[in-house]
Design an enzyme around this catalytic site. Structure first.
Site, PDB file in Angstrom:
ATOM      1  N   ARG A 230       0.910  -1.019   0.010  1.00 29.91           N
ATOM      2  CA  ARG A 230      -0.012  -0.092   0.089  1.00 29.91           C
ATOM      3  C   ARG A 230       1.007   1.441   0.072  1.00 29.91           C
ATOM      4  O   ARG A 230       2.026   1.067   0.734  1.00 29.91           O
ATOM      5  CB  ARG A 230      -0.892   0.055   1.270  1.00 29.91           C
ATOM      6  CG  ARG A 230      -2.070  -0.797   1.185  1.00 29.91           C
ATOM      7  CD  ARG A 230      -3.035  -0.372   0.071  1.00 29.91           C
ATOM      8  NE  ARG A 230      -4.223  -1.362  -0.153  1.00 29.91           N
ATOM      9  CZ  ARG A 230      -4.309  -2.333  -0.880  1.00 29.91           C
ATOM     10  NH1 ARG A 230      -3.213  -2.780  -1.819  1.00 29.91           N
ATOM     11  NH2 ARG A 230      -5.587  -3.164  -0.968  1.00 29.91           N
ATOM     12  N   GLU A 259       4.356  12.993  -5.895  1.00 26.87           N
ATOM     13  CA  GLU A 259       5.686  13.183  -5.169  1.00 26.87           C
ATOM     14  C   GLU A 259       6.749  12.377  -5.535  1.00 26.87           C
ATOM     15  O   GLU A 259       8.138  12.614  -5.639  1.00 26.87           O
ATOM     16  CB  GLU A 259       5.627  12.969  -3.582  1.00 26.87           C
ATOM     17  CG  GLU A 259       5.284  14.164  -2.929  1.00 26.87           C
ATOM     18  CD  GLU A 259       4.573  13.912  -1.621  1.00 26.87           C
ATOM     19  OE1 GLU A 259       3.880  12.880  -1.425  1.00 26.87           O
ATOM     20  OE2 GLU A 259       4.892  14.767  -0.722  1.00 26.87           O
ATOM     21  N   HIS A 271      -0.675  -0.286  -9.926  1.00 26.40           N
ATOM     22  CA  HIS A 271      -1.621  -1.114  -9.149  1.00 26.40           C
ATOM     23  C   HIS A 271      -1.819  -2.477  -9.846  1.00 26.40           C
ATOM     24  O   HIS A 271      -3.111  -2.896  -9.969  1.00 26.40           O
ATOM     25  CB  HIS A 271      -2.677  -0.336  -8.408  1.00 26.40           C
ATOM     26  CG  HIS A 271      -3.335  -1.522  -7.256  1.00 26.40           C
ATOM     27  ND1 HIS A 271      -4.630  -0.954  -6.662  1.00 26.40           N
ATOM     28  CD2 HIS A 271      -2.792  -2.289  -6.629  1.00 26.40           C
ATOM     29  CE1 HIS A 271      -4.745  -1.839  -5.911  1.00 26.40           C
ATOM     30  NE2 HIS A 271      -3.837  -2.637  -5.790  1.00 26.40           N
TER      31      HIS A 271
HETATM   32  C1  MLT Z   1      -5.207  -6.568  -2.718  1.00 25.57           C
HETATM   33  O1  MLT Z   1      -5.447  -5.722  -1.696  1.00 25.57           O
HETATM   34  O2  MLT Z   1      -5.173  -7.819  -2.543  1.00 25.57           O
HETATM   35  C2  MLT Z   1      -5.103  -5.895  -3.989  1.00 25.57           C
HETATM   36  O3  MLT Z   1      -4.979  -4.417  -3.896  1.00 25.57           O
HETATM   37  C3  MLT Z   1      -6.113  -6.256  -4.718  1.00 25.57           C
HETATM   38  C4  MLT Z   1      -6.609  -5.480  -5.971  1.00 25.57           C
HETATM   39  O4  MLT Z   1      -5.782  -5.329  -6.954  1.00 25.57           O
HETATM   40  O5  MLT Z   1      -7.673  -5.075  -6.221  1.00 25.57           O
END
Ligand code: MLT
Length: 389
Positions: A230, A259, A271
């Site tokens: 995260r 940033e 992500h």
């Molecule tokens: C997770 O928390 O497992 C991932 O963020 C899943 C996702 O990519 O939605």
């Protein structure tokens, strides 16, 4: 009929498990029994009284107001392990990408003029993309849950010396680890010794910003950091300074921010950790099955805010009660049921922090006024009756 609000694209193979005779699926939020979600931010959403559960197709639940859900008796599920292999494979790529300047090299070679002597250019220019091997280097893994354990194990297969740190490591988690993964009793052991650091902890008040100026200063010069967990685990301003000074040789993040994006030696990924068809299928199936099992059977498995409790269905009805973890609750509830002449055939009750879930399996049928009285009793948040036969 149960109503399920599906707020993101959830893999059809999972939704296919919802029998359309029993479940209405829509994307509207009018009185749903449950919500299925991937990344939609629910933090400021008002939840209707009808809402009993939220299932996140994924591991992290930082887009869900978990504490507020607990107070409302809304069970929040996640899908631990369902996307672990996908994230592990991206972590292997991340280790390689932070070591060898593959991205820099690829970008450079694609920019070569097509009418130049490409072979000569490649051989004379490749020197600036040299990077170290992983073999024999030290990797520190923060968080040894389903994902961190796989990353730690595969890194040992690559010949890395792996240190793991996880204050919440379970016995099962320890069993999953390759025996050569060393235990780093303190975070400093990892900061001081490791050439690579991989973050696999959830975002919590405890972990937010734990990669900051102070922890960065404690790390080895030229450390490479991988964040597939995260964004807010890392203080991006401090990271930018550490990249600028060369303290951090490379930062790979699945959670880019303004940033960080302008900085040299940053590899930003949009992500993609869990973005494989296999993982999306696994997460969807697991999330949907958790909801079905809770709504139809009263079973709680893989909830982040309530304990695991299984309804054995020994009686005619199961009275499933979400309540606070405070003294006298069970006595109060069983007293109310006995006063109605209901025999308790089986009782399963467990707590998780301030919350508890108890399933009273009774012979006979609990009259509706008693259910309503129980629902209003002090300490009780929600009562749900499931017919077993
Ligand atoms: C997770 O928390 O497992 C991932 O963020 C899943 C996702 O990519 O939605």
């Amino acid at each position: 009929m149960f109503k399920i609000a599906v707020l993101n694209r959830i893999a059809p193979i999972g939704l296919g498990n919802l029998d359309r005779e029993k479940y209405e699926i829509s994307d509207d939020l009018e009185n749903p029994d449950a919500i299925l979600v991937r990344s939609t931010n629910l933090l400021d959403m008002e939840f209707p009284d009808s809402l009993k559960a939220i299932a996140r197709a994924g591991a992290g639940v930082n887009n869900i107001p978990v504490d507020r859900c607990s107070q409302r008796g809304i069970v929040v599920f996640n899908t631990p392990g369902a996307n672990a292999n996908a994230v592990k494979e991206l972590a292997v790529a991340a280790l390689l990408l932070t070591s060898r300047d593959i991205i820099g090299g690829v970008n450079w070679v694609h920019g070569l003029p097509l009418d130049s002597d490409i072979i000569k250019e490649v051989e004379s220019g490749k020197g600036r993309f040299v990077g170290p091997e992983l073999y024999g280097k030290k990797l520190g893994v923060f968080g040894l849950g389903a994902i961190g354990a796989l990353v730690a194990n595969i890194a040992t297969e690559l010949g890395m010396k792996v240190y793991g740190n996880d204050p919440y490591l379970t016995v099962d988690g320890a069993w999953r680890l390759n025996h050569s993964v060393r235990r780093a009793a303190s975070m400093d052991t990892i900061f001081e010794n490791c050439d690579y650091i991989a973050l696999h902890v959830p975002s919590t008040p405890e972990t937010k910003g734990f990669i900051n100026a102070q922890s960065l200063a404690a790390m080895k010069d030229g450390v490479r950091i991988i964040n597939l967990s995260r964004g807010d685990l890392v203080n991006d301003r401090d990271m930018a300074a550490a990249l600028e000074s060369g303290k951090v040789a490379c930062y790979l993040t699945d959670f880019p921010s303004a940033e960080i994006l302008g900085m040299k030696n940053v590899i930003a990924i949009p992500h993609l950790g869990a973005s494989t068809p296999e993982s999306e299928d696994n997460c969807a199936i697991m999330a949907v099955n958790e909801l079905i099992d809770y709504l139809e059977n009263g079973n709680i498995r893989n909830s982040v805010n309530f304990p695991e409790v299984i309804n054995r269905k020994h009686g005619d009805e199961s009275i499933c009660i979400i309540h606070y973890n405070v003294p006298n609750m069970l006595a109060q509830i069983s007293g109310a049921l006995s006063a109605e002449g209901l025999n308790i055939e089986n009782l399963s009750s467990r707590s998780k922090k301030d919350m508890a879930y108890s399933v009273f399996e009774v012979a006979g049928s609990c009259p509706q006024p008693v259910v309503e009285r129980l629902s209003r009793a002090q300490g009780i948040i929600r009562v749900n009756v499931i017919k077993n036969r």
